[in-house]
Design a protein around this motif. Structure first.
Motif, short mmCIF file in Angstrom:
data_model
loop_
_atom_site.label_atom_id
_atom_site.label_comp_id
_atom_site.label_asym_id
_atom_site.label_seq_id
_atom_site.Cartn_x
_atom_site.Cartn_y
_atom_site.Cartn_z
N THR A 111 11.18 16.35 78.74
CA THR A 111 10.88 17.26 77.64
C THR A 111 10.64 16.47 76.36
OG1 THR A 111 11.58 19.31 76.54
CG2 THR A 111 13.27 17.63 76.87
N THR A 112 10.20 17.13 75.32
CA THR A 112 9.91 16.45 74.07
C THR A 112 11.19 16.22 73.27
OG1 THR A 112 9.59 18.52 72.85
CG2 THR A 112 7.66 17.58 73.98
N VAL A 113 11.11 15.27 72.33
CA VAL A 113 12.25 14.98 71.48
C VAL A 113 12.63 16.20 70.63
CG1 VAL A 113 13.04 13.56 69.54
CG2 VAL A 113 11.77 12.51 71.42
N GLY A 114 11.61 16.93 70.13
CA GLY A 114 11.87 18.11 69.32
C GLY A 114 12.65 19.18 70.08
N LYS A 115 12.19 19.46 71.30
CA LYS A 115 12.91 20.45 72.11
C LYS A 115 14.32 19.97 72.44
CE LYS A 115 9.28 22.98 74.55
NZ LYS A 115 8.80 23.35 75.90
N SER A 116 14.44 18.68 72.74
CA SER A 116 15.76 18.14 73.07
C SER A 116 16.71 18.29 71.89
CB SER A 116 15.63 16.66 73.45
OG SER A 116 16.90 16.11 73.73
N GLY A 117 16.19 18.01 70.68
CA GLY A 117 17.03 18.16 69.49
C GLY A 117 17.48 19.60 69.29
N PHE A 118 16.56 20.55 69.48
CA PHE A 118 16.90 21.96 69.31
C PHE A 118 17.92 22.41 70.36
CE2 PHE A 118 16.23 26.39 70.48
CZ PHE A 118 16.45 27.02 69.27
N LEU A 119 17.64 22.10 71.61
CA LEU A 119 18.51 22.58 72.69
C LEU A 119 19.89 21.92 72.64
CD1 LEU A 119 15.85 22.67 75.54
CD2 LEU A 119 17.01 24.64 74.54
N THR A 120 19.94 20.62 72.33
CA THR A 120 21.24 19.96 72.22
C THR A 120 22.09 20.58 71.12
OG1 THR A 120 20.34 17.85 73.02
CG2 THR A 120 22.40 17.77 71.78
N ALA A 121 21.46 20.83 69.97
CA ALA A 121 22.19 21.38 68.83
C ALA A 121 22.58 22.84 69.03
CB ALA A 121 21.37 21.22 67.55
N CYS A 122 22.17 23.45 70.12
CA CYS A 122 22.60 24.82 70.42
C CYS A 122 24.09 24.90 70.68
CB CYS A 122 21.82 25.39 71.60
SG CYS A 122 20.17 25.99 71.14
N TYR A 123 24.79 23.73 70.73
CA TYR A 123 26.24 23.79 70.86
C TYR A 123 26.88 24.53 69.69
CZ TYR A 123 26.41 19.56 67.83
OH TYR A 123 26.26 18.66 66.81
N ILE A 124 26.16 24.61 68.55
CA ILE A 124 26.72 25.34 67.41
C ILE A 124 26.88 26.83 67.73
CG2 ILE A 124 25.78 23.71 65.75
CD1 ILE A 124 23.63 25.74 65.08
N LEU A 125 26.11 27.33 68.67
CA LEU A 125 26.24 28.71 69.11
C LEU A 125 27.17 28.82 70.31
CD1 LEU A 125 25.40 31.67 68.86
CD2 LEU A 125 23.41 31.16 70.28
N ILE A 126 27.12 27.80 71.19
CA ILE A 126 27.91 27.84 72.43
C ILE A 126 29.40 27.67 72.14
CG2 ILE A 126 28.27 26.72 74.67
CD1 ILE A 126 25.30 25.91 74.56
N VAL A 127 29.76 26.82 71.16
CA VAL A 127 31.17 26.58 70.85
C VAL A 127 31.92 27.87 70.51
CG1 VAL A 127 32.73 25.54 69.14
CG2 VAL A 127 30.97 24.15 70.23
#
Length: 301
Positions: A101-117
């Protein structure tokens, strides 16, 4: 105390944000398991003298019995192993996901921990105030404008990276549980050696590591190991102590903003108006989540 911890977590996000540059360059030379093994091993080694100095100069515990010391060692070891395993699996899913996947998508999806936590926290009876939830929503919107510049579609890499976000959420919550119960620096040191051991197994099974390739990648590996791992994750453990994990995850998600800025300053990548708007939303989310009535959520147990 909370201001100091917030600043420590912001420094953590800064180190991690710049590390995206090192990680990108390092992967030109070595595979994901090899890179993770090297950075984790360096991170653990960097902390060994720090642990020795703190142990020698730290105050003793008056009235502590041998049974108390055994329990403390058991908690420290368990915390280090749990944190190390969560960190290793989260990091390797992120590395492998970047292959698809792209770096942009990776950054967005990884940072979704702010919602998952906070969602995982609800399972354990941890409630968040309205301002924190508003901050989470605003941060997700900011990450969308910051990272997703070419639309959104789900592929194998996106799915792998979303698993990474879940695992990073687990890592944050594991730290939230153990950091008040044991020494943060010692636990961080143990977590890196555990992470390195697991990554080494994957490296030997799935890759063909070579000393020449590691030497060629020494600059990004050294930064990722000494600063991003050794310093960054230790600051995370120390900074999270006594902090609500949702607020902590919001502050640390600023690594996405800083990675864009680092790409602009170091790699010459320009910022679009959309990305600047995303940065503004992210900073607004952090401020909103820490307004006076935001810390009224359940205290860290």
């Amino acid at each position: 105390m909370k201001l100091r911890n917030s600043l420590l977590l912001f420094l953590t996000a800064t180190i991690w944000g710049v590390a995206f540059v090192a990680q990108s360059v390092g992967m030109d030379y070595v595979g994901p398991f090899t890179f993770l093994f090297a950075r984790s091993l360096i991170g653990g080694i960097v902390l060994l003298p720090v642990v020795a100095v703190l142990h020698r100069s730290g105050p003793g515990h008056a009235g502590e019995t041998p049974a108390d010391r055994r329990r403390a060692r058991k908690t420290l070891l368990l915390g280090g192993v749990c944190c190390g395993a969560a960190l290793c699996f989260a990091s390797i899913f992120q590395q492998v996901g970047l292959l698809y996947t792209t770096v942009g998508k990776s950054g967005f999806l990884t940072a979704c921990y702010i919602l998952i936590v906070p969602l995982i926290g609800l399972l354990f009876g941890r409630k968040c105030g309205k301002l924190v939830w508003c901050g989470v929503a605003l941060a997700v919107a900011g990450l969308y404008f910051l990272c997703l510049t070419d639309g959104f579609s789900v592929n194998l890499g996106d799915a792998i990276t979303f698993v990474c976000a879940i695992l990073f959420s687990v890592h944050i919550l594991v730290i939230d549980y153990f950091s008040p119960r044991t020494d943060g620096v010692k636990m961080s040191c143990i977590q890196f050696f555990v992470c390195a051991a697991i990554a080494a197994a994957g490296m030997l099974l799935f890759e063909q590591p070579s000393l020449g390739a590691l030497l060629a990648a020494w600059k990004p590996v050294l930064y990722a190991g000494a600063l991003s791992s050794g310093v960054g994750y230790t600051l995370q453990i120390v900074g999270q102590k006594g902090m609500n994990p949702t607020v902590a995850s919001l502050i640390m998600s600023l690594e996405s903003v800083i990675s864009v800025i680092a790409g602009w300053l170091i790699l010459g990548q320009s910022l679009s108006g959309r990305e600047i708007f995303g940065c503004v939303l992210m900073f607004a989310a952090i401020v909103l989540a820490q307004l006076p009535n935001a810390p009224k959520e359940n205290a860290v147990n």
